[in-house]
Design an enzyme around this catalytic site. Structure first.
Site, mmCIF file in Angstrom:
data_model
loop_
_atom_site.group_PDB
_atom_site.id
_atom_site.type_symbol
_atom_site.label_atom_id
_atom_site.label_comp_id
_atom_site.label_asym_id
_atom_site.label_seq_id
_atom_site.Cartn_x
_atom_site.Cartn_y
_atom_site.Cartn_z
ATOM 1 C CD1 TRP A 1 -9.209 -4.950 -4.009
ATOM 2 C CD2 TRP A 1 -7.377 -5.226 -2.788
ATOM 3 N NE1 TRP A 1 -8.294 -4.397 -4.395
ATOM 4 C CE2 TRP A 1 -7.137 -4.376 -3.874
ATOM 5 C CE3 TRP A 1 -6.175 -5.617 -2.152
ATOM 6 C CZ2 TRP A 1 -5.836 -3.915 -4.199
ATOM 7 C CZ3 TRP A 1 -5.081 -5.149 -2.501
ATOM 8 C CH2 TRP A 1 -4.747 -4.331 -3.354
ATOM 9 C CG HIS B 1 14.681 19.053 -18.443
ATOM 10 N ND1 HIS B 1 15.768 19.607 -18.996
ATOM 11 C CD2 HIS B 1 13.876 20.058 -17.729
ATOM 12 C CE1 HIS B 1 15.832 20.840 -18.349
ATOM 13 N NE2 HIS B 1 14.881 21.117 -17.800
ATOM 14 C CB CYS C 1 -10.229 -8.922 3.080
ATOM 15 S SG CYS C 1 -9.238 -9.404 1.781
ATOM 16 C CE LYS D 1 -8.526 11.643 -5.041
ATOM 17 N NZ LYS D 1 -7.229 11.435 -4.444
ATOM 18 C CE LYS E 1 -10.799 6.212 2.322
ATOM 19 N NZ LYS E 1 -10.641 7.112 1.162
ATOM 20 N NE ARG F 1 -12.137 -3.163 5.094
ATOM 21 C CZ ARG F 1 -11.534 -3.018 6.371
ATOM 22 N NH1 ARG F 1 -12.150 -2.216 7.391
ATOM 23 N NH2 ARG F 1 -10.456 -3.858 6.970
ATOM 24 C CG ASN G 1 -7.866 -7.670 5.717
ATOM 25 O OD1 ASN G 1 -7.352 -7.475 4.672
ATOM 26 N ND2 ASN G 1 -7.573 -6.666 6.727
ATOM 27 N N GLY G 2 -5.402 -10.200 4.911
ATOM 28 C CA GLY G 2 -3.742 -10.070 4.927
ATOM 29 C C GLY G 2 -3.183 -10.945 3.928
ATOM 30 C CD GLU H 1 -4.623 14.023 -4.475
ATOM 31 O OE1 GLU H 1 -3.698 13.079 -4.534
ATOM 32 O OE2 GLU H 1 -5.934 13.912 -4.391
ATOM 33 C CD GLU I 1 -7.728 7.700 -6.530
ATOM 34 O OE1 GLU I 1 -7.302 6.671 -5.806
ATOM 35 O OE2 GLU I 1 -7.588 8.812 -6.150
#
Ligand code: AGP
Length: 611
Positions: free
Chosen positions: A75, A506, A2, A487, A606, A28, A99-100, A483, A490
């Site tokens: 968020w 496998h 947040c 990318k 973020k 963010r 925030n938290g 990665e 997301e």
């Protein structure tokens, strides 16, 4: 994560100033927003789900007065992302933003409801407002009420709190989530970070863990976790007033992809002694004696974790140092057997605020390990708690999907590996010079790789129709495959998985069909022939292969791959850094084709400052 802003002023229109700050916090990631102001001592509030434009429209329709205000981008953690649950939350004369995560909020809520408090939302945050109001109903003034309430909260919080009837008071507190005081001229501010208060001041005080502050328009007091009044330094930050703009780019992510020659060059320059063609690590020379390190633990999340996975190969191959890498959210619960001596814990974090990574850092400090961190924000909590900071100089990274921070992390880690090898006697002088030379070539090679942007945009048209995509890599390019998959998923929301090429047989090979693109990240290195065998196994099953390689590799592969991306030929040491670019560009162009919110993908933040 947040975003928080608090403004205590006798001038200006709080709602305009709060909105300006919230726009700087958009990067963010969030799903609702709100504002509360004090006008003639009376509290008023506006909140809206969705983007800031919705809140702005509401403010245009029903303006909110006052020069004092608090604002928030939420968020969602507890409670749906709707207007009802948007901050600020109010109880009696108390209005606050948070925030938290408050971990014991359910018990507190039950007790408060039993005492007659009526809750309106599904959030943990509303409990804090009721708790403070309850302490005030019990005869405490706002400062005493907040101090009492804070002792009952378990979990993480950064708070900015207003009080109806108190138009020269703003209270802040931080535990587990960052908070700064902005010192203005006859006005004070509270913000999640320096960027939040940048439109108003460049004088910033970074509150420490457990601090609580009491602001008036021209003074402040700070109390530490033991309720002792303390002095914290006022820092002058560069970004005051500076806005991070997209310039001519369509998205921040695109801008940051194209910034990588500069961001890697700045980072490399902080480590390389060009005259000596050697590495001089930043910071205190005596912080870490690499010759005494016998175990290296690297811990991070997401893309930063993949940077540690690349560095694992480098540390073991070049510095002969045993390495264990861990995902931060798993690390401390695994109860790792940490060495009594010779252990070094190295953390990688763009924001320096990721809760799981910070918790892992504190776990290692508790166990007596030396600690170091590769961070992009030198004033971040992680940076301020380690023994050695290994900075990346990527500049503010606004796109939620990490790009320039990742390649800067790899540059910082590559330089650190060279320094460690030199200190441990595993690196000859000639080899050191060769590796430094290869590292110095990264910015130019990244620039040359931009020629791939148009052909990749062309490839993206078809690939954007895929339902699933598999990324494969061997050795140090296995993490680059991981990665690349991250990318893609997301920002385009297409399911993608990264695998070690040798692992395909496998199980995952069962997924291969002509509908599933398989992206091979495979420069023509020592493992290329094995990668080529895997590629042929996929092609033999009518798999739709895209090979990312250099000229030699593409020639060796012949016409087996259906599509190809030719990367400039480069030294194997820095190849993972360079091969990050095509997978970034591929994900970006596919997401643009899909029309997703590239810079603020759904559900993402973020920096994840909650566990
Ligand atoms: C990267 O594209 C993601 N946004 C995410 O995985 C990120 O790398 C992770 O959350 C770690 O963040 P940090 O580097 O700020 O600690």
């Amino acid at each position: 994560m947040c975003g928080i802003i608090g403004i205590l002023s006798r001038q200006g229109v709080a709602s305009d100033r709060v909105m300006e700050s919230l726009r700087r916090l958009e990067y963010r990631g969030y799903d609702s927003a709100g504002i509360a102001t004090l006008a003639d001592g009376k509290l008023d509030r506006r909140r809206a789900a969705g983007k800031l434009s919705n809140l702005q429209s509401l403010l245009n329709e029903t303006p909110i007065a006052g020069s004092i205000g608090i604002g928030h981008t939420r968020w969602a953690t507890h409670g749906a992302a709707n207007t009802k649950n948007a901050h600020p939350h109010v109880s009696g004369s108390v209005a606050l933003v948070h925030n938290g995560i408050i971990e014991n909020f359910r018990r507190l809520r039950t007790e408060l409801e039993a005492a007659g408090h009526v809750f309106e939302t599904d959030t943990d945050t509303e409990t804090i407002a009721h708790l403070i109001a309850a302490r005030m109903n019990g005869g405490n003034d706002p400062v005493a009420a907040v101090k009492s309430a804070l002792t009952e909260l378990e979990g993480a919080f950064a708070l900015s709190i207003l009080f109806e009837g108190h138009d020269d008071l703003l209270i802040g507190a931080r535990k587990g989530s960052p908070l700064v005081i902005g010192v203005g001229d006859d006005e004070m501010f509270l913000g999640s970070d320096a960027l939040a208060v940048a439109p108003f001041t460049n004088r910033v005080i970074y509150l420490e863990e457990g601090d609580m502050c009491v602001l008036s328009h021209n003074a402040f007091q700070i109390f530490d976790a033991a309720d002792q009044e303390v002095i914290r330094p006022v820092a002058l930050v560069q970004s005051a007033g500076a806005t991070v703009e997209k310039g001519n780019y369509r998205h921040f992510m695109q801008k940051e992809i194209f910034e990588q020659p500069d961001s890697t060059a700045r980072t490399i320059s902080a480590y390389v002694d060009a005259l000596e063609q050697s590495i001089e690590l930043p910071g205190d020379d005596n912080a870490i004696d690499w010759s005494e390190i016998t175990h290296l633990h690297m811990v991070a999340c997401g893309t930063a974790y993949y940077a540690t996975c690349v560095a694992e190969y480098w540390f073991e191959q070049i510095a002969g140092l045993p390495v264990k890498t861990d995902i931060a959210s798993e690390f401390r619960y695994r109860q790792p057997a940490l060495p009594q001596k010779g252990g070094l814990a190295l953390f990688v974090s763009q924001s320096g605020e990721t809760a799981d990574t910070l918790a892992a850092l504190r776990y290692c400090k508790e166990a007596g390990l030396k600690t170091a961190a590769v961070v992009n924000v030198p004033t971040s909590t992680i940076a301020r708690e380690v023994d050695l900071v290994l900075p990346t100089l990527a500049g503010p990274e606004i796109g939620v999907a990490s790009t320039k921070a990742f390649t800067a992390q790899l540059c910082a880690l590559a330089a650190t590996v060279i320094a460690a090898g030199k200190a441990r006697g595993t690196l000859s002088r000639d080899r050191e010079i060769a590796l430094v030379k290869a590292l110095n070539g990264v910015p130019r090679l990244i620039s040359e790789s931009f020629a791939l942007d148009d052909p990749i945009a062309e490839l993206a048209r078809d690939l954007s129709k895929a339902r699933d995509v598999i990324y494969l890599g061997r050795g140090v390019h296995f993490p680059i495959a991981l990665e690349g998959a991250l990318k893609l998923k997301e920002i385009s929301y297409i399911h993608a998985e990264g695998y070690a090429s040798g692992e395909l047989k496998h199980g995952p090979i069962a997924l291969i069909d002509e509908e599933t693109p398989v992206v091979f990240v495979a420069p023509h290195d020592d493992l290329f022939d094995k990668s080529l065998s895997n590629l042929q196994e996929v092609a033999a099953r009518r798999g739709n292969v895209l090979l990312i390689s250099d000229k030699e590799g593409l020639e060796a592969a012949g016409d087996t791959p259906a599509q190809m991306i030719e990367v400039p030929t480069c030294d194997a040491f820095i190849a993972p850094i360079l091969y990050s670019l095509p997978v970034q560009m591929l994900a970006y162009h596919i997401a643009v084709e899909k029309g997703t919110d590239v810079d603020q993908p759904r559900n993402l933040a973020k920096s994840v400052t909650v566990e």
